[in-house]
Design a protein around this motif. Structure first.
Motif, PDB file in Angstrom:
ATOM      1  N   VAL A  44      49.615  37.855  39.139  1.00 11.27           N
ATOM      2  CA  VAL A  44      49.277  39.157  38.574  1.00 11.27           C
ATOM      3  C   VAL A  44      49.643  39.205  37.099  1.00 11.27           C
ATOM      4  O   VAL A  44      48.880  39.671  36.266  1.00 11.27           O
ATOM      5  CB  VAL A  44      50.014  40.276  39.345  1.00 11.27           C
ATOM      6  N   SER A  45      50.833  38.688  36.771  1.00 11.87           N
ATOM      7  CA  SER A  45      51.297  38.715  35.392  1.00 11.87           C
ATOM      8  C   SER A  45      50.347  37.946  34.488  1.00 11.87           C
ATOM      9  O   SER A  45      49.983  38.394  33.418  1.00 11.87           O
ATOM     10  CB  SER A  45      52.704  38.120  35.294  1.00 11.87           C
ATOM     11  N   LYS A 166      59.965  51.129  25.017  1.00 11.52           N
ATOM     12  CA  LYS A 166      60.794  51.393  26.190  1.00 11.52           C
ATOM     13  C   LYS A 166      62.262  51.130  25.863  1.00 11.52           C
ATOM     14  O   LYS A 166      62.602  50.096  25.290  1.00 11.52           O
ATOM     15  CB  LYS A 166      60.357  50.481  27.347  1.00 11.52           C
ATOM     16  N   ASP A 167      63.132  52.082  26.225  1.00 12.55           N
ATOM     17  CA  ASP A 167      64.574  51.887  26.148  1.00 12.55           C
ATOM     18  C   ASP A 167      65.072  51.451  27.523  1.00 12.55           C
ATOM     19  O   ASP A 167      64.781  52.110  28.528  1.00 12.55           O
ATOM     20  CB  ASP A 167      65.282  53.175  25.735  1.00 12.55           C
ATOM     21  N   LEU A 168      65.810  50.353  27.554  1.00 11.82           N
ATOM     22  CA  LEU A 168      66.356  49.833  28.801  1.00 11.82           C
ATOM     23  C   LEU A 168      67.869  49.750  28.678  1.00 11.82           C
ATOM     24  O   LEU A 168      68.400  49.353  27.638  1.00 11.82           O
ATOM     25  CB  LEU A 168      65.789  48.444  29.108  1.00 11.82           C
ATOM     26  N   SER A 169      68.560  50.104  29.766  1.00  9.99           N
ATOM     27  CA  SER A 169      70.015  50.056  29.763  1.00  9.99           C
ATOM     28  C   SER A 169      70.512  49.595  31.125  1.00  9.99           C
ATOM     29  O   SER A 169      70.047  50.085  32.167  1.00  9.99           O
ATOM     30  CB  SER A 169      70.594  51.435  29.430  1.00  9.99           C
ATOM     31  N   ARG A 192      69.255  40.762  34.632  1.00 10.69           N
ATOM     32  CA  ARG A 192      68.681  41.984  35.203  1.00 10.69           C
ATOM     33  C   ARG A 192      67.800  42.709  34.191  1.00 10.69           C
ATOM     34  O   ARG A 192      66.704  43.184  34.531  1.00 10.69           O
ATOM     35  CB  ARG A 192      69.792  42.907  35.681  1.00 10.69           C
ATOM     36  N   ILE A 193      68.255  42.792  32.940  1.00  8.97           N
ATOM     37  CA  ILE A 193      67.477  43.540  31.950  1.00  8.97           C
ATOM     38  C   ILE A 193      66.201  42.786  31.582  1.00  8.97           C
ATOM     39  O   ILE A 193      65.172  43.403  31.282  1.00  8.97           O
ATOM     40  CB  ILE A 193      68.343  43.872  30.710  1.00  8.97           C
ATOM     41  N   ASP A 199      58.958  43.509  34.116  1.00 12.22           N
ATOM     42  CA  ASP A 199      58.263  44.523  34.918  1.00 12.22           C
ATOM     43  C   ASP A 199      57.562  45.530  34.012  1.00 12.22           C
ATOM     44  O   ASP A 199      56.439  45.961  34.293  1.00 12.22           O
ATOM     45  CB  ASP A 199      59.253  45.247  35.835  1.00 12.22           C
ATOM     46  N   TRP A 200      58.236  45.922  32.934  1.00  8.20           N
ATOM     47  CA  TRP A 200      57.627  46.869  31.990  1.00  8.20           C
ATOM     48  C   TRP A 200      56.402  46.252  31.314  1.00  8.20           C
ATOM     49  O   TRP A 200      55.355  46.902  31.204  1.00  8.20           O
ATOM     50  CB  TRP A 200      58.656  47.287  30.943  1.00  8.20           C
ATOM     51  N   LEU A 201      56.520  45.001  30.885  1.00 10.32           N
ATOM     52  CA  LEU A 201      55.379  44.334  30.265  1.00 10.32           C
ATOM     53  C   LEU A 201      54.206  44.234  31.237  1.00 10.32           C
ATOM     54  O   LEU A 201      53.043  44.377  30.852  1.00 10.32           O
ATOM     55  CB  LEU A 201      55.771  42.942  29.779  1.00 10.32           C
ATOM     56  N   ASN A 202      54.507  43.978  32.498  1.00 14.10           N
ATOM     57  CA  ASN A 202      53.452  43.908  33.509  1.00 14.10           C
ATOM     58  C   ASN A 202      52.778  45.261  33.703  1.00 14.10           C
ATOM     59  O   ASN A 202      51.595  45.329  34.046  1.00 14.10           O
ATOM     60  CB  ASN A 202      54.022  43.441  34.848  1.00 14.10           C
ATOM     61  N   SER A 203      53.527  46.333  33.489  1.00 18.75           N
ATOM     62  CA  SER A 203      52.956  47.672  33.655  1.00 18.75           C
ATOM     63  C   SER A 203      52.170  48.133  32.430  1.00 18.75           C
ATOM     64  O   SER A 203      51.380  49.065  32.504  1.00 18.75           O
ATOM     65  CB  SER A 203      54.060  48.692  33.967  1.00 18.75           C
TER      66      SER A 203
END
Length: 208
Positions: A44-45, A166-169, A192-193, A199-203
């Motif tokens: 998918v990616s 996107k901000d990720l923490s 993990r990040i 996942d964000w890039l895939n979305s």
């Protein structure tokens, strides 16, 4: 007077700056490990990224993180004050360590569509990452966790138009109240990040 002595004892018991001078221990972000869903989502990616190439820019960081120190805060004492571990260092600045880890992981997923070096080819999109936080936080002298935060921006290279941001923490409990515990927790948090970033890039479809 007794309360003052007790408070000083608690601080000195936690503060690594009190260590006897000795050899410096150096660390990196540890071993990369894939998401459990990575193999299942690879096809998918690749489909999402197939029509657009991506440059992974060097990760940037604020001035206080642009060094090899491993930082911590005593939240129970003075949350606004930062300290650094006296006998422990990163082998390179955290932004450089995370840049390499990020590239290795994303390239392993999307090898033919991802460009590491801007001088080698012209790309359609740029992934820009800014580290916002990377610190070991002590709630008490023995209870602590690390905080790993970043801002990711996907930019159209020709127009410099911001396509998505996107901000990720991530927080991760430290298993010991010292530099080694911080490094181990940061290694886990980093993996993990990166999973969340992928996942964000895939979305965010790169086919638009």
């Amino acid at each position: 007077m007794l309360q003052s002595i007790l408070f000083i004892s608690l601080i000195s018991g936690c503060t690594p700056l009190q260590k006897t001078p000795g050899a410096i221990s150096t660390y990196d972000f540890g071993v990369l490990y894939p998401s459990n869903m990575e193999a299942a989502t690879t096809q998918v990616s690749q489909s999402q990224f197939a029509k657009k190439s991506l440059l992974i820019a060097d990760v940037s960081s604020p001035g206080w993180l642009d060094n090899t120190a491993i930082h911590y805060r005593l939240m129970y004492h003075n949350p606004a004050q930062t300290f650094t571990y006296g006998n422990s260092r990163w082998i390179a600045a955290p932004a450089a360590l995370f840049t390499q880890q990020l590239r290795d992981r994303i390239v392993s997923r999307l090898n033919e569509y991802v460009i590491k070096d801007s001088s080698t080819a012209k790309t359609d999109r740029i992934l820009d990452i800014e580290l916002k936080e990377l610190v070991h936080l002590f709630e008490t002298t023995t209870d602590s966790h690390v905080a790993f935060g970043l801002r990711a921006s996907l930019i159209e290279r020709n127009s410099r138009r911001l396509l998505a941001q996107k901000d990720l923490s991530i927080t991760e409990k430290a298993l010991s109240p010292d530099a080694a515990g911080a490094v181990s927790a940061i290694s886990t948090a980093s993996n993990r990040i990166i999973n969340e970033l992928i996942d964000w890039l895939n979305s965010v479809s790169l086919n638009d």
